[in-house]
Every structure is written in C-alpha cells, then in structure tokens.
Motif scaffolding. Structure first.
Motif, PDB file in Angstrom:
ATOM      1  N   PHE A   1       0.981  -1.172  -0.094  1.00  0.00           N
ATOM      2  CA  PHE A   1      -0.011  -0.003   0.165  1.00  0.00           C
ATOM      3  C   PHE A   1       0.897   1.242  -0.027  1.00  0.00           C
ATOM      4  O   PHE A   1       0.816   2.118   0.881  1.00  0.00           O
ATOM      5  CB  PHE A   1      -1.119   0.128   1.280  1.00  0.00           C
ATOM      6  CG  PHE A   1      -1.893  -1.220   1.338  1.00  0.00           C
ATOM      7  CD1 PHE A   1      -2.952  -1.310   0.711  1.00  0.00           C
ATOM      8  CD2 PHE A   1      -1.722  -2.373   2.075  1.00  0.00           C
ATOM      9  CE1 PHE A   1      -3.835  -2.309   0.786  1.00  0.00           C
ATOM     10  CE2 PHE A   1      -2.218  -3.297   1.944  1.00  0.00           C
ATOM     11  CZ  PHE A   1      -3.429  -3.559   1.369  1.00  0.00           C
ATOM     12  N   PRO A   2       1.797   1.474  -1.269  1.00  0.00           N
ATOM     13  CA  PRO A   2       2.681   2.510  -1.091  1.00  0.00           C
ATOM     14  C   PRO A   2       2.163   3.868  -0.887  1.00  0.00           C
ATOM     15  O   PRO A   2       2.805   4.740  -0.695  1.00  0.00           O
ATOM     16  CB  PRO A   2       3.504   2.204  -2.248  1.00  0.00           C
ATOM     17  CG  PRO A   2       2.590   1.518  -3.139  1.00  0.00           C
ATOM     18  CD  PRO A   2       1.834   0.819  -2.104  1.00  0.00           C
ATOM     19  N   GLN A   3       1.018   4.042  -1.710  1.00  0.00           N
ATOM     20  CA  GLN A   3       0.389   5.514  -1.896  1.00  0.00           C
ATOM     21  C   GLN A   3      -0.567   5.805  -0.646  1.00  0.00           C
ATOM     22  O   GLN A   3      -1.124   6.867  -0.627  1.00  0.00           O
ATOM     23  CB  GLN A   3      -0.475   5.442  -2.953  1.00  0.00           C
ATOM     24  CG  GLN A   3       0.391   5.116  -4.356  1.00  0.00           C
ATOM     25  CD  GLN A   3       1.638   6.072  -4.623  1.00  0.00           C
ATOM     26  OE1 GLN A   3       1.376   7.288  -4.416  1.00  0.00           O
ATOM     27  NE2 GLN A   3       2.629   5.438  -4.793  1.00  0.00           N
ATOM     28  N   THR A   4      -0.642   4.847   0.364  1.00  0.00           N
ATOM     29  CA  THR A   4      -1.770   4.998   1.323  1.00  0.00           C
ATOM     30  C   THR A   4      -0.883   4.967   2.781  1.00  0.00           C
ATOM     31  O   THR A   4       0.102   4.189   3.204  1.00  0.00           O
ATOM     32  CB  THR A   4      -2.599   3.600   1.454  1.00  0.00           C
ATOM     33  OG1 THR A   4      -3.199   3.704   0.302  1.00  0.00           O
ATOM     34  CG2 THR A   4      -3.797   4.211   2.513  1.00  0.00           C
ATOM     35  N   LYS A   5      -1.236   6.041   3.725  1.00  0.00           N
ATOM     36  CA  LYS A   5      -0.702   6.173   5.067  1.00  0.00           C
ATOM     37  C   LYS A   5      -1.311   5.216   5.911  1.00  0.00           C
ATOM     38  O   LYS A   5      -2.695   5.120   6.009  1.00  0.00           O
ATOM     39  CB  LYS A   5      -0.481   7.644   5.152  1.00  0.00           C
ATOM     40  CG  LYS A   5      -0.005   8.455   4.190  1.00  0.00           C
ATOM     41  CD  LYS A   5       1.187   9.339   4.956  1.00  0.00           C
ATOM     42  CE  LYS A   5       1.915  10.383   3.932  1.00  0.00           C
ATOM     43  NZ  LYS A   5       2.938   9.509   3.158  1.00  0.00           N
ATOM     44  N   ILE A   6      -0.704   5.302   7.133  1.00  0.00           N
ATOM     45  CA  ILE A   6      -1.466   4.689   8.220  1.00  0.00           C
ATOM     46  C   ILE A   6      -1.917   5.426   9.212  1.00  0.00           C
ATOM     47  O   ILE A   6      -1.599   6.588   9.387  1.00  0.00           O
ATOM     48  CB  ILE A   6      -0.313   3.682   9.072  1.00  0.00           C
ATOM     49  CG1 ILE A   6       0.277   2.706   8.300  1.00  0.00           C
ATOM     50  CG2 ILE A   6      -0.907   3.291  10.415  1.00  0.00           C
ATOM     51  CD1 ILE A   6       1.588   2.082   9.163  1.00  0.00           C
ATOM     52  N   SER A   7      -3.417   5.282   9.294  1.00  0.00           N
ATOM     53  CA  SER A   7      -4.092   6.388  10.143  1.00  0.00           C
ATOM     54  C   SER A   7      -3.912   6.042  11.660  1.00  0.00           C
ATOM     55  O   SER A   7      -3.624   7.104  12.332  1.00  0.00           O
ATOM     56  CB  SER A   7      -5.727   6.027  10.000  1.00  0.00           C
ATOM     57  OG  SER A   7      -6.550   6.825  10.544  1.00  0.00           O
ATOM     58  N   TYR A   8      -4.147   5.078  12.029  1.00  0.00           N
ATOM     59  CA  TYR A   8      -3.768   4.584  13.548  1.00  0.00           C
ATOM     60  C   TYR A   8      -3.338   3.030  13.543  1.00  0.00           C
ATOM     61  O   TYR A   8      -3.779   2.280  12.590  1.00  0.00           O
ATOM     62  CB  TYR A   8      -4.715   5.162  14.309  1.00  0.00           C
ATOM     63  CG  TYR A   8      -5.984   4.270  14.137  1.00  0.00           C
ATOM     64  CD1 TYR A   8      -6.254   3.032  15.022  1.00  0.00           C
ATOM     65  CD2 TYR A   8      -6.998   4.841  13.254  1.00  0.00           C
ATOM     66  CE1 TYR A   8      -7.565   2.307  14.818  1.00  0.00           C
ATOM     67  CE2 TYR A   8      -8.251   4.128  13.224  1.00  0.00           C
ATOM     68  CZ  TYR A   8      -8.745   2.982  13.917  1.00  0.00           C
ATOM     69  OH  TYR A   8      -9.879   2.400  13.814  1.00  0.00           O
ATOM     70  N   ILE A   9      -2.973   2.846  14.579  1.00  0.00           N
ATOM     71  CA  ILE A   9      -2.456   1.200  15.160  1.00  0.00           C
ATOM     72  C   ILE A   9      -3.030   0.993  16.375  1.00  0.00           C
ATOM     73  O   ILE A   9      -2.892   1.829  17.269  1.00  0.00           O
ATOM     74  CB  ILE A   9      -1.107   1.159  15.087  1.00  0.00           C
ATOM     75  CG1 ILE A   9      -0.442   1.307  13.687  1.00  0.00           C
ATOM     76  CG2 ILE A   9      -0.676  -0.345  15.513  1.00  0.00           C
ATOM     77  CD1 ILE A   9       1.109   1.827  13.788  1.00  0.00           C
ATOM     78  N   LYS A  10      -3.864   0.032  16.404  1.00  0.00           N
ATOM     79  CA  LYS A  10      -4.394  -0.728  17.513  1.00  0.00           C
ATOM     80  C   LYS A  10      -3.590  -1.970  18.219  1.00  0.00           C
ATOM     81  O   LYS A  10      -3.515  -2.523  17.321  1.00  0.00           O
ATOM     82  CB  LYS A  10      -6.001  -0.991  17.335  1.00  0.00           C
ATOM     83  CG  LYS A  10      -6.674  -1.361  18.738  1.00  0.00           C
ATOM     84  CD  LYS A  10      -8.255  -1.530  18.753  1.00  0.00           C
ATOM     85  CE  LYS A  10      -8.527  -2.882  18.629  1.00  0.00           C
ATOM     86  NZ  LYS A  10      -9.854  -2.995  18.381  1.00  0.00           N
ATOM     87  N   ILE A  11      -3.249  -1.694  19.225  1.00  0.00           N
ATOM     88  CA  ILE A  11      -2.468  -3.018  19.724  1.00  0.00           C
ATOM     89  C   ILE A  11      -3.302  -3.562  20.683  1.00  0.00           C
ATOM     90  O   ILE A  11      -3.577  -2.980  21.878  1.00  0.00           O
ATOM     91  CB  ILE A  11      -1.037  -2.388  20.428  1.00  0.00           C
ATOM     92  CG1 ILE A  11      -0.351  -1.775  19.300  1.00  0.00           C
ATOM     93  CG2 ILE A  11      -0.245  -3.639  20.925  1.00  0.00           C
ATOM     94  CD1 ILE A  11       0.910  -0.916  20.060  1.00  0.00           C
ATOM     95  N   ASP A  12      -3.691  -4.839  20.320  1.00  0.00           N
ATOM     96  CA  ASP A  12      -4.428  -5.692  21.636  1.00  0.00           C
ATOM     97  C   ASP A  12      -3.693  -6.320  22.449  1.00  0.00           C
ATOM     98  O   ASP A  12      -2.698  -7.234  22.125  1.00  0.00           O
ATOM     99  CB  ASP A  12      -5.153  -6.864  20.763  1.00  0.00           C
ATOM    100  CG  ASP A  12      -6.253  -6.265  19.802  1.00  0.00           C
ATOM    101  OD1 ASP A  12      -6.791  -5.101  20.076  1.00  0.00           O
ATOM    102  OD2 ASP A  12      -6.319  -6.812  18.722  1.00  0.00           O
ATOM    103  N   LYS A  13      -3.542  -5.877  23.779  1.00  0.00           N
ATOM    104  CA  LYS A  13      -2.765  -6.249  24.656  1.00  0.00           C
ATOM    105  C   LYS A  13      -3.645  -7.201  25.572  1.00  0.00           C
ATOM    106  O   LYS A  13      -4.601  -6.907  26.221  1.00  0.00           O
ATOM    107  CB  LYS A  13      -2.434  -5.206  25.628  1.00  0.00           C
ATOM    108  CG  LYS A  13      -1.279  -4.303  24.831  1.00  0.00           C
ATOM    109  CD  LYS A  13      -0.245  -3.688  25.861  1.00  0.00           C
ATOM    110  CE  LYS A  13       0.807  -2.815  25.081  1.00  0.00           C
ATOM    111  NZ  LYS A  13       1.876  -3.780  24.756  1.00  0.00           N
TER     112      LYS A  13
END
Length: 152
Positions: free
Chosen positions: A49-61
C-alpha cells in the motif's frame, strides 16, 4: 460440609478477582506511532500500500496471550497481524486485496474459476484461508491452497 461451601466461595471470589485484574492489566492501546508495529508488518504495509498512509494502529494487549496488531489505513483498509508481524487478515473493503497476500495456487484458482470476481478480504487461521469476494460470496481454501467450498 461447611468447609466445601467456604472453598467454593473462596474460589468464586478468586475467579472474580482474577477476571477483574485481567481487564485492568490487559487493554487496547491506540497509537499513530508506526514504530510500535513489528517490522515485518510495517514492511508488508509499505510494500503493498505504498500510496496509503497509516491512520492509526491498535495494539491488542492481552494478559495471557501475545499482542496482536491492527493497522487502519487512511483509505479504510484494515490489516491485522500477529505478535510476530505475520498478517492474519487484510480487509480492503470494496477495493481489491493486493495479490501478494493471496497464495499463488489460490490466485490461479480464482483467475480460472472466477475470472471476473475480485477478492476484497482475506483471512488466514488454523484451518486455512477465507476470501470474501465482491459478489458477496466467501471462498474457503485449506493451507495448501485447495478449494474447499463457497458460502454466502
């Protein structure tokens, strides 16, 4: 008899206390810090997905399990990864899943049997692969890429 009742009460209270502790210590973390993703996961996103940025990351702890990760991209694509950064689910919503996520044998089967159908989501688990198609059907495959069944 009383000793057995007391022991049952004690075990019940202990179970409630442990359950409460699990919810206190285990929880999700939401971040925009891409360095929190395993390197393998970040590379998979950047490559496919080179043209798309990461909006957010959810870490399931989770208290007794390894962390799991979900990356949501700015175009709405959702990717899930295990603790080692190996993808477990790629959901492109209405867009096509990049071919790199679909094993070659499955890609060939889909091209031959469903030439005009696009894969919009792929999951892998202990039993194999499940693909969601743009026609509303789901196709299941085993770990070797052998077709198992369609379901709606």
């Amino acid at each position: 008899m009383k000793k057995g009742v007391c022991m049952k009460k004690f075990l019940g209270i202990l179970a409630v206390a442990l359950g409460s502790m699990t919810s206190v210590f285990a929880g999700d973390v939401v971040t925009r810090d891409v360095s929190k993703l395993p390197a393998v996961a970040l590379k998979a996103i950047q490559t496919n997905f080179p043209q798309t940025k990461i909006s957010y990351i959810k870490i399931d702890k989770e208290l007794l399990k390894k962390d799991a990760y979900e990356a949501v991209l700015t175009d709405g694509t959702e990717l899930e990864f295990d603790a080692n950064g190996k993808w477990t689910e790629v959901d492109c919503k209405k867009k096509v899943v990049p071919p790199a996520f679909i094993p070659a044998k499955i890609r060939m089967y889909m091209k031959t049997e469903f030439p005009n159908v696009k894969v919009t989501k792929i999951e892998r688990d202990k039993r194999g692969y499940e693909l969601e198609l743009d026609n509303g059907l789901e196709a299941k495959f085993d770990w070797q890429g052998n077709f198992l069944r369609l379901k709606d």
